[in-house]
Design an enzyme around this catalytic site. Structure first.
Site, short mmCIF file in Angstrom:
data_model
loop_
_atom_site.label_atom_id
_atom_site.label_comp_id
_atom_site.label_asym_id
_atom_site.label_seq_id
_atom_site.Cartn_x
_atom_site.Cartn_y
_atom_site.Cartn_z
N CYS A 93 0.82 -1.20 0.00
CA CYS A 93 0.00 0.00 0.00
C CYS A 93 0.86 1.26 0.00
O CYS A 93 2.08 1.20 0.19
CB CYS A 93 -0.88 0.05 1.25
SG CYS A 93 -1.87 -1.42 1.49
N GLY A 108 -0.52 0.86 -5.07
CA GLY A 108 -1.84 0.30 -4.82
C GLY A 108 -2.84 0.86 -5.81
O GLY A 108 -3.14 2.05 -5.77
N ASN A 125 0.49 0.82 6.01
CA ASN A 125 1.22 0.10 4.97
C ASN A 125 2.08 -0.95 5.68
O ASN A 125 2.87 -0.60 6.57
CB ASN A 125 2.11 1.07 4.18
CG ASN A 125 3.03 0.39 3.16
OD1 ASN A 125 4.05 0.92 2.80
ND2 ASN A 125 2.65 -0.79 2.69
N GLY A 126 1.89 -2.20 5.30
CA GLY A 126 2.63 -3.27 5.95
C GLY A 126 1.73 -4.46 6.19
O GLY A 126 0.71 -4.61 5.50
N TYR A 162 12.00 -3.03 -6.98
CA TYR A 162 10.78 -2.93 -7.77
C TYR A 162 9.74 -1.96 -7.23
O TYR A 162 9.16 -1.20 -8.00
CB TYR A 162 10.15 -4.32 -7.91
CG TYR A 162 8.87 -4.30 -8.67
CD1 TYR A 162 8.87 -4.20 -10.07
CD2 TYR A 162 7.65 -4.36 -8.02
CE1 TYR A 162 7.68 -4.16 -10.77
CE2 TYR A 162 6.46 -4.32 -8.72
CZ TYR A 162 6.48 -4.22 -10.10
OH TYR A 162 5.31 -4.16 -10.79
N ASP A 186 14.91 -8.03 -17.02
CA ASP A 186 13.65 -7.88 -16.29
C ASP A 186 13.97 -7.71 -14.80
O ASP A 186 15.07 -8.03 -14.35
CB ASP A 186 12.76 -9.12 -16.51
CG ASP A 186 11.29 -8.80 -16.32
OD1 ASP A 186 10.96 -7.69 -15.85
OD2 ASP A 186 10.46 -9.66 -16.66
N ASP A 187 13.00 -7.21 -14.03
CA ASP A 187 13.28 -6.94 -12.63
C ASP A 187 13.26 -8.19 -11.76
O ASP A 187 14.03 -8.32 -10.83
CB ASP A 187 12.31 -5.90 -12.06
CG ASP A 187 10.89 -6.36 -12.11
OD1 ASP A 187 10.39 -6.91 -11.12
OD2 ASP A 187 10.26 -6.18 -13.17
N CYS A 196 15.95 -6.47 4.95
CA CYS A 196 15.09 -7.65 4.95
C CYS A 196 15.10 -8.20 3.53
O CYS A 196 14.68 -7.51 2.59
CB CYS A 196 13.65 -7.31 5.37
SG CYS A 196 12.55 -8.76 5.19
#
Lengths: 487, 487, 487, 487
Positions: D18, D44, D123-124, D264, D367-368, D461
């Site tokens: 989000c 989003g 967001n999360g 990304y 590509d990513d 992470c």
């Protein structure tokens, strides 16, 4: 306000750039037309229409404002368009005059004649439409739209021709200007290009069926094989039993396709005049780098249309290519401006500078063209706000100094920056360190003419740059337009 | 499916009953037209349109599916309709053919002629439209709709008349059938009624302005004073400077207004032919009570159209009037039928029996007419389910045995119950204890003709009852319709 | 503007009259609920909602603004509501506060508890909602709506009850005021009525299934058999295996159903307290004719609610009944007022006088009630404009002098005409020749109490007329409302 | 079908990525929020919501499906959102589960507490939401949505904290997982980031006001100055009088921001962790060129996300950069597939090969990432159909082998190509000449860690690549998810 409009020339914006598509001999023609129009959406975003024919319901039509993807993807809409033959049209949104367009201006146009119905979709512009319309109204024709293209269907209705293709031929002989037309009857798909071949039109093969499209990218999307271009002055009549029949009903002329199709209109993945549009644009960048070199740190395209030329400029100059400006892929309607106004908000909605990249750099910005110049100024502001050390504009077309009367929406001459200023004045007005346009010869070279422009008999229509109009725009001259004096 | 339709007669339902309204000389004409159309909504529920004219924007038009109250109450819609002159039209929804109506069939129709534009709104039906259309198409006219009314505007476009009123006259002389027309130019409001005066049209005065309307109830809503009816065969041309100019361009005939306007179409609060429509209907009930008395406990109307006649029947017979059937005032779209089906669900959505009242009673039901008879059967079922001891139907019109070709949507003859059965057969088929229709003479008496019908020269058009058509329906005869043999 | 509202009492219009419906044990429950709500639409026009349960999707909900016929007839909406059990609610539109209602105020309300979900639909008003809400919020409940009814679901969520019916009982014991509730769990349909039985609730049988509804007319539309009323203070829990289980969880009180249901709220074809609502209303007219006779030419109802009493008045007095005012059946949204304003335009959109009938006559107008009195004045104006000789108002209820706190939307006391004027002052203010209300005893007689009102222990709640509130409206008293002094 | 959902984990797609935005101290806050959300639309696309507060109307809310540009540009919508403080949220569209999302799942969420209202946008993903929800429901909280984020507002409602910021702190201490939150009261804007700082959140200054946003590009669009990132574990409370107050209510941890934001999620023109996102991506291309060189004619990005890495690969390798695949900028809804199916139609709607360029060439596609691998196969097909001699895939991230539980929508592990195949198996399955992913160390180097990944204490992470989850996903473990065995 959607007033009835007596004459199409009352608008500020006179003409429209459009895309046309047609298919015959396939199951569910409308789905193919929808896909083809979707691939041609860049040629017209305001509205689109599809007409099909099927025994039983007869001719069926849907014309809608908005994108193909929003209208012609709905099951209920598509269910109203049965049949194995169909044509379609997308229409350009002329900024500012949106309100004045009614759905009845959206093509294809349809007429019921005594021998049956016919629908037509027209890309181009009829330069004697005003005179034709006046005469037709005096004789009792009732116009439904403000479109110049409607003249064609009325001329067909009044023709004595015994078949619809005969009537179309007769009608088009009375018409001046530029046209690439896709049309249909109950059993025939027709394609016609004016004698100069100003606007493109290509033929594709799809199993046992056939397709006609403004550009090859619309053949790719439906998986059709690109057969050939319809030739300037050619008319093809395609039926399931006889295939493609070709003839040349008009006086033959030396072709002069629109060079701006190569610069901007056509999609980079289309093939035009036997050449990759992308490669022509990249090559313009190469020519620009040769004609107008400058010492700088980065070459950045103004997205997205400046990208191929920027790649070419970078490759020829050796200066690194970079995405200095990022386009917001969700751009759309106009937001409400906060009371405390944001500088250059309109541009910010669409573009954002890659600040960390640009800061302190000498930047070459490559754009496809300069029309009014206002956008160029705003982009320059954004780049300088982000801390660029120098800004150099390189333009992948010559100065646009003359309006187009062959199907392109251009402002009147007084609003074209290049019609009123020298290159140096433009540079100063935009406020950049340097501003250079590719030369007309450089453009011709990039477009595959190694010797450049043949000034006696130019290989392309380049009236927007040169002011040399291959067909006199008679309605506009009537209304006071002054052509360039012969030299 | 919205196919292009070559001919208006391809539909199952041929004709439409409509309402027309026009106004001149008022500020914000469109608001008055919207109110007038709202008062005439009972004459056409499918769609409506308004055209106005104002200097600057010129002729402005909005045509929409749905109720006047839902479309022409919106500020954004009304803002597109400026000016002090305007006309409007409401159109009937022909059950079952909804899908085949396109917005281009919605009136007013507009045509731009060399001397300016004109819009027309037509109530009635042109009985030679098929032949006219064929000829016009052969000569190069392009029809946009499947409506018979469009012939008029094409005939006007081709007229040599120097003014628009002249052209309208010339066009209407070629037209057969029934018409009450409201039309406009930039500066003139026009009203015309055919020589028989089949459909109504009235003139009203509103301050310095004027209004034309199908019925007086539309004058009431805008607070206009009812001046007079437009006479059969009269054409009025109204302008701000010259006021109302009247002339009679057609061959004079003995008037024969539609008697069904008194029975059902017109609103009970309208004044028609100098008479209160409500009072005529109440009087039909009185005639019915005299012609067809029966011993019973209650007189109940089939709501809402049977109410005035039921009141008259009760007053004449002395049997108490009661609301035995209650109408749901929120009836509308079709609900999804539960899997376990409900008997007579369609009727239940609209009507419910007042069970506590009806139980054990002998009930007289008064309805305005019987067309197919299917609704009558369902109502009888509901009344019996609620425990009525006896059910007697009394119908406030004679048996409807012939289709109307003058602007009323009627089923083909084979589907009219009275065309195929005697009164006793109908009674048995519907399943009631008695069934009686008012006599044709009784109807004429109620409508103000004390001696009843003049069989040599009937005072009204009553073709739907008598089969005597005052104008031969030439298109329909061409298509095989057999008129009643002369007696 | 749709603000979050902390408290339901901040609105000008405090309460809502509503309709509730539920069904269990049928295929496609939602279709039945939609039909039932359609029959109850007169109890609430602003919005409606349906909740169903089916294994797999679980609880499904649709809540919408607008009429049942416009929302719950759509195949795509109904497809989202599977299952054989369902409940629904329609909600009244409180004039003027429309904008402040959000979709989250639309019932049924739903809560997921640890033992499963429950949905409830409430007709009535909780008189201690303000205090309950304050306490619940302090303890951590989050309200989603501004509705008093939401308290119930939060009380249920916090209950320690082991089953949902137990929780509902516990919740309702904390609630004061009027409620007729239909609720559901995955497998059970529940119905509850407060101990006074202010709002109606009836039970019907439909094949193997059961239905609960505010009125019997909603049983009629689905073809269900009317079994009995849910008794005041009764709670029924209906399941497919155990059928209808009944108990009486609240302290027993002498019932006092709302008498205004008989006067106006309920549909005339419903049966309430064992009596035909229509017949009660007709009888009120009879009482009025006895109590307040007047010499006149016509008895006319103010459509449509005054009709049964007008019939009774005519029958008792012998003065002919007539439709002097015609209702426009297409009334709806507000039209844009023409610049040159039309006198009483709001009323003209809905009603028109039958001018030819009224002219020169002495007219008795029968209406159901007088609230603010403004409509009565406008109707009087229209009748006099049409040339009536005399106008006499007869009102089928006593003067409305006190607000209702049990689920009826009434203006504050200061705006009730009868709270501020004597009958003679009202007559003068409205401007009519005479004005008479039925007496409270006359009303009770018409409602089946031959001895009239038992002043010691009234048989009905008539607080709006008498100011005697059977339940003290504690929130309102807190906010300053002054009850009538004990006599 | 929009069922009530008891638990958020019942969906196939568990989590959402989000974007959040908030502003305080500006005139017309909602306009700024709309612009900010528009710049964050890539985070989003399914739905968005805005809440504002103004004295008078109080808290105002609009939550809508669709793009910001289509909803929050309308004057009538924006007029409902007054005030100088506001927050907003955009929500990701989880492919395939669209139907199951109800508008009540759209944030911001709002709760009215005894000391006033609060709205939050999250967001999360909360990894112990299932357990928290179960406990809250048992204690009587009623959930309105299926969102894990709703737990926060219920925890706040039940908190004993005296101020709303206190309540938020208390609530968030009970929450596990990843969160970047923007929240508001009537007078305060709040921002919080979890102790690991998994999701981004930045602070900007705008005149006298302040803004909080997921990314810096949202500050750019409103012309705000980027001040700093909110730090992991920081909570800021911003008011007009006291400015920005900061504290750190949670246990301090070593930050581990999501590395996929660099690969990304974030826009290339955002600055994240002090680095240009674009530059990191270009540098990944450089790393890839070093790690996985190949002899070829062209380097082409898979548009648009592969572009920066392709530029880097080209620059490092010296192989020319080219637009071999052209994106259709009007892509959108799904078209109806023609009966005679088109191979790879889904991809054709979005992408077309630049055939004239590709033919006969050895092509490197950048590509990513590769998730399921199906798109890679289709692109390979298109490139080969166009006549490429060789196809080499280079992927700008390591193999994605583990699902994310911190706010990213990832398929279950079994559907991740890299979870089931070796690199060579993937190459063969996709069908290309070579396939190479950047190494984890290469990625870390590109992201500014010259020594690569610190395996003992990773700087980011990277669980989706490494399977090493910094927070145990307790709900998922409860549901059977098996974490990678410790090595």
């Amino acid at each position: 306000m959607r007033p009835f409009l007596a004459h199409p020339f009352d608008h500020d914006k006179l003409h429209e750039e459009c895309g046309v598509f047609g298919v015959i001999g396939v199951v569910d023609a409308a789905s193919f037309v929808a896909l083809g129009l979707h691939a041609l959406q860049h040629r017209g975003q305001e509205a689109g229409g599809i007409v099909t024919y099927a025994d039983g319901p007869g001719f069926c039509s849907e014309r809608r404002f908005g994108y193909v993807r929003d209208n012609f993807t709905k099951a209920d809409v598509m269910a109203t368009l049965p049949g194995s033959i169909g044509i379609g049209h997308v229409r350009y949104s002329t900024a500012g005059s949106k309100g004045a367009t009614a759905i009845r201006d959206v093509q294809p146009f349809f007429g019921e004649f005594s021998m049956g119905g016919s629908a037509i979709a027209h890309n181009g512009n009829i330069t004697n439409a005003l005179a034709l319309r006046k005469e037709l109204v005096e004789r009792g024709s009732i116009f439904q739209s403000s479109s110049d293209s409607e003249c064609i269907i009325h001329l067909m209705a009044r023709s004595m021709g015994r078949t619809i293709p005969d009537r179309m031929e007769e009608a088009l002989r009375k018409v001046e200007g530029a046209f690439s037309i896709v049309a249909m009857t109950r059993t025939k798909l027709m394609g016609v290009r004016d004698a100069l071949g100003v606007r493109p039109l290509v033929l594709g093969k799809l199993g046992d069926g056939w397709a006609l499209a403004s550009e090859t990218c619309a053949l790719d999307i439906i998986g059709a094989e690109f057969v050939r271009e319809i030739e300037p002055g050619e008319m093809v009549v395609i039926s399931s039993d006889k295939g493609v029949e070709s003839h040349f009903p008009f006086r033959r002329l030396k072709p002069r396709g629109c060079i701006f199709e190569h610069v901007y209109f056509s999609r980079p993945d289309s093939i035009l005049g036997g050449r990759s549009v992308y490669e022509t644009r990249r090559q313009i960048g190469v020519e620009l780098a040769r004609e107008a070199p400058v010492d700088a740190d980065l070459v950045c395209p103004v997205p997205d249309s400046g990208t191929p030329a920027a790649i070419g400029y970078s490759q020829e100059s050796g200066i690194p290519y970079a995405m200095g400006i990022i386009r917001n892929q969700y751009m759309g309607r106009t937001f409400i401006e906060p009371t405390e106004q944001i500088r250059n908000m309109g541009v910010r909605l669409k573009l954002n500078v890659n600040r960390a990249l640009i800061k302190g750099k000498r930047v070459i910005l490559v754009d496809d063209s300069v029309v009014r110049g206002t956008t160029s100024r705003k982009i320059k502001d954004m780049i300088l706000d982000a801390g660029a050390a120098e800004v150099h504009f390189r333009i992948a077309s010559p100065p646009t100094a003359w309006p187009c009367f062959y199907g392109v929406d251009t402002p009147e001459r007084g609003k074209l920056l290049a019609a009123n200023m020298t290159e140096e004045e433009m540079r100063e007005w935009i406020g950049v360190d340097s501003l250079k346009f590719v030369s007309l010869d450089g453009l011709y070279r990039a477009a595959g003419e190694p010797k450049g422009r043949n000034t006696k008999q130019p290989q392309y229509c380049d009236a927007c740059f040169s002011g040399e109009y291959p067909v006199a725009p008679s309605d506009m001259i009537e209304k006071g337009f002054e052509m360039k004096a012969a030299e």
